[in-house]
Write an enzyme that holds these catalytic residues in place. Structure first.
Site, PDB file in Angstrom:
ATOM      1  N   GLU A 149      40.818  46.039  38.329  1.00  0.00           N
ATOM      2  CA  GLU A 149      41.243  46.708  39.575  1.00  0.00           C
ATOM      3  C   GLU A 149      42.594  47.412  39.416  1.00  0.00           C
ATOM      4  O   GLU A 149      43.579  47.065  40.086  1.00  0.00           O
ATOM      5  CB  GLU A 149      41.315  45.702  40.732  1.00  0.00           C
ATOM      6  CG  GLU A 149      39.965  45.200  41.164  1.00  0.00           C
ATOM      7  CD  GLU A 149      40.007  44.346  42.433  1.00  0.00           C
ATOM      8  OE1 GLU A 149      41.096  43.885  42.807  1.00  0.00           O
ATOM      9  OE2 GLU A 149      38.942  44.140  43.033  1.00  0.00           O
ATOM     10  N   CYS A 159      59.310  55.595  34.630  1.00  0.00           N
ATOM     11  CA  CYS A 159      58.340  56.284  35.505  1.00  0.00           C
ATOM     12  C   CYS A 159      58.980  57.506  36.164  1.00  0.00           C
ATOM     13  O   CYS A 159      58.315  58.536  36.341  1.00  0.00           O
ATOM     14  CB  CYS A 159      57.798  55.321  36.562  1.00  0.00           C
ATOM     15  SG  CYS A 159      56.633  54.139  35.869  1.00  0.00           S
ATOM     16  N   GLU A 304      31.844  42.778  41.216  1.00  0.00           N
ATOM     17  CA  GLU A 304      32.323  41.575  41.888  1.00  0.00           C
ATOM     18  C   GLU A 304      31.889  41.604  43.336  1.00  0.00           C
ATOM     19  O   GLU A 304      32.053  42.606  44.028  1.00  0.00           O
ATOM     20  CB  GLU A 304      33.862  41.527  41.928  1.00  0.00           C
ATOM     21  CG  GLU A 304      34.546  41.102  40.677  1.00  0.00           C
ATOM     22  CD  GLU A 304      36.065  41.039  40.878  1.00  0.00           C
ATOM     23  OE1 GLU A 304      36.512  40.783  42.010  1.00  0.00           O
ATOM     24  OE2 GLU A 304      36.782  41.269  39.899  1.00  0.00           O
ATOM     25  N   LYS A 353      41.624  28.921  44.392  1.00  0.00           N
ATOM     26  CA  LYS A 353      40.806  27.713  44.284  1.00  0.00           C
ATOM     27  C   LYS A 353      39.837  27.554  45.459  1.00  0.00           C
ATOM     28  O   LYS A 353      38.836  26.856  45.360  1.00  0.00           O
ATOM     29  CB  LYS A 353      41.669  26.468  44.118  1.00  0.00           C
ATOM     30  CG  LYS A 353      42.590  26.125  45.264  1.00  0.00           C
ATOM     31  CD  LYS A 353      43.388  24.868  44.930  1.00  0.00           C
ATOM     32  CE  LYS A 353      44.297  24.458  46.073  1.00  0.00           C
ATOM     33  NZ  LYS A 353      45.311  25.481  46.403  1.00  0.00           N
ATOM     34  N   PHE A 354      40.124  28.238  46.585  1.00  0.00           N
ATOM     35  CA  PHE A 354      39.209  28.152  47.721  1.00  0.00           C
ATOM     36  C   PHE A 354      38.274  29.361  47.815  1.00  0.00           C
ATOM     37  O   PHE A 354      37.528  29.515  48.773  1.00  0.00           O
ATOM     38  CB  PHE A 354      39.986  27.995  49.034  1.00  0.00           C
ATOM     39  CG  PHE A 354      40.684  26.666  49.138  1.00  0.00           C
ATOM     40  CD1 PHE A 354      40.002  25.494  48.854  1.00  0.00           C
ATOM     41  CD2 PHE A 354      42.021  26.590  49.507  1.00  0.00           C
ATOM     42  CE1 PHE A 354      40.646  24.259  48.933  1.00  0.00           C
ATOM     43  CE2 PHE A 354      42.665  25.369  49.595  1.00  0.00           C
ATOM     44  CZ  PHE A 354      41.978  24.197  49.305  1.00  0.00           C
TER      45      PHE A 354
HETATM   46  C1  GLA Z   1      39.469  40.953  43.195  1.00  0.00           C
HETATM   47  C2  GLA Z   1      39.849  40.561  41.782  1.00  0.00           C
HETATM   48  C3  GLA Z   1      39.349  39.203  41.389  1.00  0.00           C
HETATM   49  C4  GLA Z   1      39.533  38.209  42.512  1.00  0.00           C
HETATM   50  C5  GLA Z   1      38.843  38.735  43.740  1.00  0.00           C
HETATM   51  C6  GLA Z   1      38.920  37.795  44.909  1.00  0.00           C
HETATM   52  O1  GLA Z   1      38.303  41.614  43.314  1.00  0.00           O
HETATM   53  O2  GLA Z   1      39.424  41.496  40.838  1.00  0.00           O
HETATM   54  O3  GLA Z   1      40.054  38.796  40.240  1.00  0.00           O
HETATM   55  O4  GLA Z   1      40.877  38.041  42.764  1.00  0.00           O
HETATM   56  O5  GLA Z   1      39.462  39.926  44.134  1.00  0.00           O
HETATM   57  O6  GLA Z   1      38.226  38.274  46.026  1.00  0.00           O
END
Ligand code: GLA
Length: 673
Positions: A149, A159, A304, A353-354
């Protein structure tokens, strides 16, 4: 490796469990049960791979790659540049970002690195190179996942210099820059390149040309960093596809500038199910998918999503039963060839963790989340023939990052511009007709479309009007709206009347823009030949006062001092038409209007639209067409479906084709003639 079905998998972090071989073994058993065929490894594994500078440990990753391969699970291997070890930041403080208030960050979090820093670029190259050399030919390797991301910006001295270099290259001379940024205003004329600084809340926030160029620079620098990572892995694995996880419509990075360097466009998408009606959440997710698919006009990957909940919103609500399967199949319907999750297993500690995972802290498969994930896996296993099939859209929405930045950054004419909301309102109105929609920027090709909608096209790039003219002349239908044709690429207002260079297309002159207070409503009614004359429609926020110079009037205002003046016009040009909607009309009117526009454009659509709460997307192969219907209503509906073989029905078998239960998806397969 031969895979059964579409890609199904998750981000997998074995490095968090190296002291628990029992868990790593159990993971493989559970993956098989969940029908997982692809996992992403290594996303944040830098400190496990290089615990100290120059000290490398690939043993665990070697083992993982081999074990996964032996178990018929492919790997999308990430470069770990998204987060770095503490030793690295200590040894090379220049890698840490400097925020817009010119303070250097401390070590911590992730994505906290400068894209310009030569030290960071060198260190990333080194680790990427080692990964590529070692695993580039590994049979488990399916693709490279470049970083994570990409986003954010850095305002460090390196920069600042790179930004000035970017400006020099763009403008050549300071005089040209001063002109483009209109620096005569408030005495801002620059006489030396060194005087130019990135925007800051402690400094310059008011020079919109500067802000726009800064955002362009940030994208350029991010893409440049990414390209170096891609070049590094490609050198050792030229035939392995490369992707990165973008975030759909995320405003910071101009994704159309990123996509050309990728083999596959991919996104992370976390619809907040339960936070509103399912249909609306699905529409918003669909928009994200369509933005991503349109980048390469090819199937994309959902890299994801969560199997249950996210831990970052105010309320991290688990998905209700049935949502997981319906929501993930929706991504496939919009053109994804994969469903991957964040994350495979919940971590014991740390920030996430959640966050939802396929395997929870209980550690076994006897959970609702696991069962629903496995069910989806089984479904995806049977949808292999859909992989690679295309989404063909006759309709496109124009949605350009530069336009978004410029609208958002412009001081006035109102604080809430409602641009993002407006785009989605138009998107929803179109989608109700069961049509595929591409979401493209101002530079992408217009070929193949019959209808293009360009709401609030405030910033107009130089070549666009001419290209739109050709599109219309050749028979296309174009919809423009209020607050369009206001500025050029530098945010300089067009002279000679709005909508600037779009005026020739629309045949209108927008003399004034009445802005309504939140509680205020305007009205208009249809007076022309093209739309049914009955009824009054309401509008809000924007009522542009236009003159139809060379256009037919289709609707007139019934409110304001401009009552009786045009609210909607239509102009024929060549074989096509340009429509101009002067007010932010209510959604029911948009729906009506798009029905008419689709008809006039000669596009294929469902007259009268789909039943409320039902979506339809279509993918096409060489010989077959696949129609994905989903019922997002809380109750059963009957949908008129064409003839076709029922390839999938996620609910109970019905006997009659059109009846659908809540959250049910039906895929119909039709032979192409
Ligand atoms: C992003 C990140 C992941 C994780 C998710 C949680 O998409 O790429 O590493 O942190 O969010 O929703």
């Amino acid at each position: 490796m031969k895979r059964k079905g579409l890609m199904h998998g998750a981000d997998y972090y074995p490095e968090q469990w190296l002291s628990r071989p029992d868990i790593l073994k159990e993971d493989i058993r559970l993956m098989k049960l969940a029908h997982i065929n692809t996992v992403t490894l290594g996303v944040f594994a830098w400190s496990a791979l290089e615990p100290q500078e120059g000290v490398w440990d690939f043993t665990w990753l070697d083992q993982m790659m081999d074990t996964l391969y032996e178990n018929h699970i492919s790997v999308i291997l990430a470069t770990p540049s998204g987060a770095r070890p503490a030793w690295l930041a200590k040894a090379y403080p220049e890698v840490l970002r400097v925020s817009e208030d010119r303070k250097r960050n401390l070590y911590g979090m992730r994505m906290n690195h400068c894209y310009t820093s030569p030290a960071y670029r060198r260190l990333v190259r080194e680790i990427d190179e080692r990964l590529a050399k070692r695993y580039g030919n590994h049979p488990a390797l399916k693709a490279w996942h470049i970083s994570n991301e990409y986003h954010g910006e850095c305002h460090c001295p390196l920069c600042q210099n790179a930004f000035r270099e970017f400006l020099r290259e763009k403008y050549g001379a300071l005089e040209a820059l001063n002109k483009a940024w209109w620096t005569g205003f408030w005495s801002k004329t620059f006489t030396d390149w060194e005087q130019i600084e990135s925007p800051s809340s402690r400094g310059e926030m008011a020079l919109q040309g500067l802000t726009l160029d800064w955002k362009r620079f940030v994208t350029k620098q991010t893409v440049d960093f990414m390209r170096r990572e891609i070049e590094t892995v490609r050198a050792y694995a030229p035939s392995v596809p490369v992707t990165t996880n973008m975030i759909g419509s995320f405003i910071e990075v101009d994704y159309p500038k990123m996509a050309p360097w990728l083999d596959v466009a991919a996104l992370d998408c976390y619809p907040q199910w339960g936070g509103g009606p399912d249909y609306e959440i699905a529409m918003d997710a669909g928009f994200e998918y369509d933005v991503t698919r349109s980048l390469k006009k090819s199937p994309f990957w959902l890299l994801e999503t969560t199997p249950s909940l996210t831990n970052w919103p105010a309320v991290g609500k688990p998905k209700a039963p049935g949502i997981h399967v319906a929501g993930c199949l929706q991504a496939i319907a919009h053109g994804s060839d994969s469903v991957q999750y964040f994350q495979w297993r919940k971590s014991r500690g740390g920030y996430e963790k959640f966050h939802g995972a396929v395997v929870g802290h209980c550690g076994h498969e006897h959970t609702r989340v696991f069962r629903e994930t496995a069910r989806l896996g089984e479904i995806l296993e049977n949808l292999g023939e859909i992989e690679g099939t295309k989404t063909i859209s006759q309709t496109a929405l124009l949605y350009d990052w530069n336009n978004r930045w410029a609208i958002e950054g412009s001081k006035g004419p109102r604080c809430d511009k409602f641009y993002e909301e407006t785009i989605r309102e138009h998107y929803r109105a179109l989608r109700r007709y069961g049509v595929n929609v591409d979401v493209i920027d101002e530079e992408q090709s217009l070929e193949g479309y019959r209808l293009i909608a360009a709401p609030m096209l405030y910033l107009v790039k130089e070549e666009l009007p001419q290209r739109l003219m050709q599109f219309v002349q050749a028979g296309g239908v174009l919809l423009l709206t209020y607050f369009s044709g206001i500025t050029d690429e530098n945010d300089l207002c067009f002279q000679g009347g709005f909508p600037g260079p779009l005026g020739e297309l629309a045949g209108v002159w927008a003399e004034e823009l009445d802005l309504l207070y939140p509680q205020e409503r305007g009205g208009f009614c249809c007076t022309g030949e093209s739309l049914p004359g009955e009824g009054r429609w309401s509008c809000r926020d924007y009522c542009e006062v236009i003159h139809a110079r060379e256009a037919d009037v289709e609707a007139c205002y019934t409110s304001g001092w401009y009552a009786g003046m045009p609210a909607l016009t239509r102009r024929r040009i060549g074989k096509g038409e340009v429509w101009y909607l002067a007010a932010r009309a209510e959604n029911d009117f948009l729906f009506l209007l798009y029905g008419r526009l689709l008809e006039r454009a000669g596009a294929a659509y469902i007259p009268g639209g789909l039943p409320k709460g039902v979506t339809l997307c279509t993918r096409c192969g060489q010989k077959e067409r696949y129609l994905f219907y989903t019922n997002w209503n809380g109750q059963p509906v009957t949908v008129e479906m064409p003839e076709g073989e029922e390839m999938l029905r996620t609910g109970e078998a019905k006997g009659e084709q059109g009846s659908m239960d809540p959250l049910e998806t039906v895929i119909l397969k039709q032979k192409l003639q």
